[in-house]
Design a protein around this motif. Sequence first.
Motif, PDB file in Angstrom:
ATOM      1  N   PRO A 153     102.975  35.310  69.199  1.00 27.02           N
ATOM      2  CA  PRO A 153     102.647  36.384  69.995  1.00 27.02           C
ATOM      3  C   PRO A 153     101.533  37.256  69.681  1.00 27.02           C
ATOM      4  CG  PRO A 153     104.883  36.509  69.168  1.00 27.02           C
ATOM      5  CD  PRO A 153     103.983  35.376  68.539  1.00 27.02           C
ATOM      6  N   GLN A 154     101.042  38.223  70.730  1.00 27.51           N
ATOM      7  CA  GLN A 154      99.885  38.997  70.407  1.00 27.51           C
ATOM      8  C   GLN A 154     100.324  40.138  69.407  1.00 27.51           C
ATOM      9  OE1 GLN A 154      96.475  38.502  71.488  1.00 27.51           O
ATOM     10  NE2 GLN A 154      97.298  36.663  72.219  1.00 27.51           N
ATOM     11  N   GLY A 155      99.097  40.664  68.864  1.00 27.43           N
ATOM     12  CA  GLY A 155      99.504  42.012  68.057  1.00 27.43           C
ATOM     13  C   GLY A 155      99.984  41.769  66.750  1.00 27.43           C
ATOM     14  N   LYS A 156     100.713  42.775  66.201  1.00 29.19           N
ATOM     15  CA  LYS A 156     101.111  42.729  64.760  1.00 29.19           C
ATOM     16  C   LYS A 156     102.002  41.738  64.334  1.00 29.19           C
ATOM     17  CE  LYS A 156     102.808  45.773  61.220  1.00 29.19           C
ATOM     18  NZ  LYS A 156     103.228  47.171  60.586  1.00 29.19           N
ATOM     19  N   LEU A 157     103.065  41.421  65.408  1.00 30.71           N
ATOM     20  CA  LEU A 157     104.312  40.723  65.275  1.00 30.71           C
ATOM     21  C   LEU A 157     103.700  39.111  65.033  1.00 30.71           C
ATOM     22  CD1 LEU A 157     107.296  39.892  65.274  1.00 30.71           C
ATOM     23  CD2 LEU A 157     107.052  39.774  67.884  1.00 30.71           C
ATOM     24  N   GLY A 158     102.668  38.617  66.064  1.00 36.87           N
ATOM     25  CA  GLY A 158     102.050  37.571  65.905  1.00 36.87           C
ATOM     26  C   GLY A 158     101.280  37.324  64.534  1.00 36.87           C
ATOM     27  N   MET A 159     100.653  38.148  64.095  1.00 41.98           N
ATOM     28  CA  MET A 159     100.141  38.329  62.746  1.00 41.98           C
ATOM     29  C   MET A 159     100.958  37.794  61.636  1.00 41.98           C
ATOM     30  SD  MET A 159      98.893  40.028  59.922  1.00 41.98           S
ATOM     31  CE  MET A 159      99.519  41.655  60.506  1.00 41.98           C
ATOM     32  N   LEU A 160     102.324  38.699  61.826  1.00 45.46           N
ATOM     33  CA  LEU A 160     103.311  38.489  60.592  1.00 45.46           C
ATOM     34  C   LEU A 160     103.825  37.207  60.647  1.00 45.46           C
ATOM     35  CD1 LEU A 160     104.827  42.117  60.838  1.00 45.46           C
ATOM     36  CD2 LEU A 160     103.476  41.289  59.021  1.00 45.46           C
ATOM     37  N   LEU A 161     104.075  36.745  61.869  1.00 43.23           N
ATOM     38  CA  LEU A 161     104.772  35.445  62.121  1.00 43.23           C
ATOM     39  C   LEU A 161     103.773  34.379  61.523  1.00 43.23           C
ATOM     40  CD1 LEU A 161     106.527  35.886  65.426  1.00 43.23           C
ATOM     41  CD2 LEU A 161     107.627  35.931  63.102  1.00 43.23           C
ATOM     42  N   GLU A 162     102.711  34.613  61.603  1.00 42.76           N
ATOM     43  CA  GLU A 162     101.569  33.679  61.354  1.00 42.76           C
ATOM     44  C   GLU A 162     101.451  33.435  59.906  1.00 42.76           C
ATOM     45  OE1 GLU A 162      97.365  31.482  62.848  1.00 42.76           O
ATOM     46  OE2 GLU A 162      97.975  33.764  63.556  1.00 42.76           O
ATOM     47  N   THR A 163     101.336  34.623  59.290  1.00 42.44           N
ATOM     48  CA  THR A 163     101.400  34.726  57.916  1.00 42.44           C
ATOM     49  C   THR A 163     102.719  33.997  57.244  1.00 42.44           C
ATOM     50  OG1 THR A 163      99.993  36.901  57.957  1.00 42.44           O
ATOM     51  CG2 THR A 163     101.399  36.441  55.883  1.00 42.44           C
TER      52      THR A 163
END
Length: 75
Positions: free
Chosen positions: A44-54
Amino acid sequence: MNGPNPQLLKDLVEMKMPFGKYQGKQLCDLPETYLVWFKQKGFPQGKLGMLLETLYEIKLNGLEHLLSPLRKGSY
């Protein structure tokens, strides 16, 4: 070389999945297969996507021990 961002790791153990099959589950407790699905379909876009990718990278590389001290009751 910089270490992991402490706030990012804290967010992974405190934030809950806002939608989908695992809605309400802490991000750090999402199964790796779900994260692999996102990797294939797109995070997903945004912070959630960054967290999930991390989190995907953490689980892929066997670094879940980084999250253990941050889980509630582990202090």
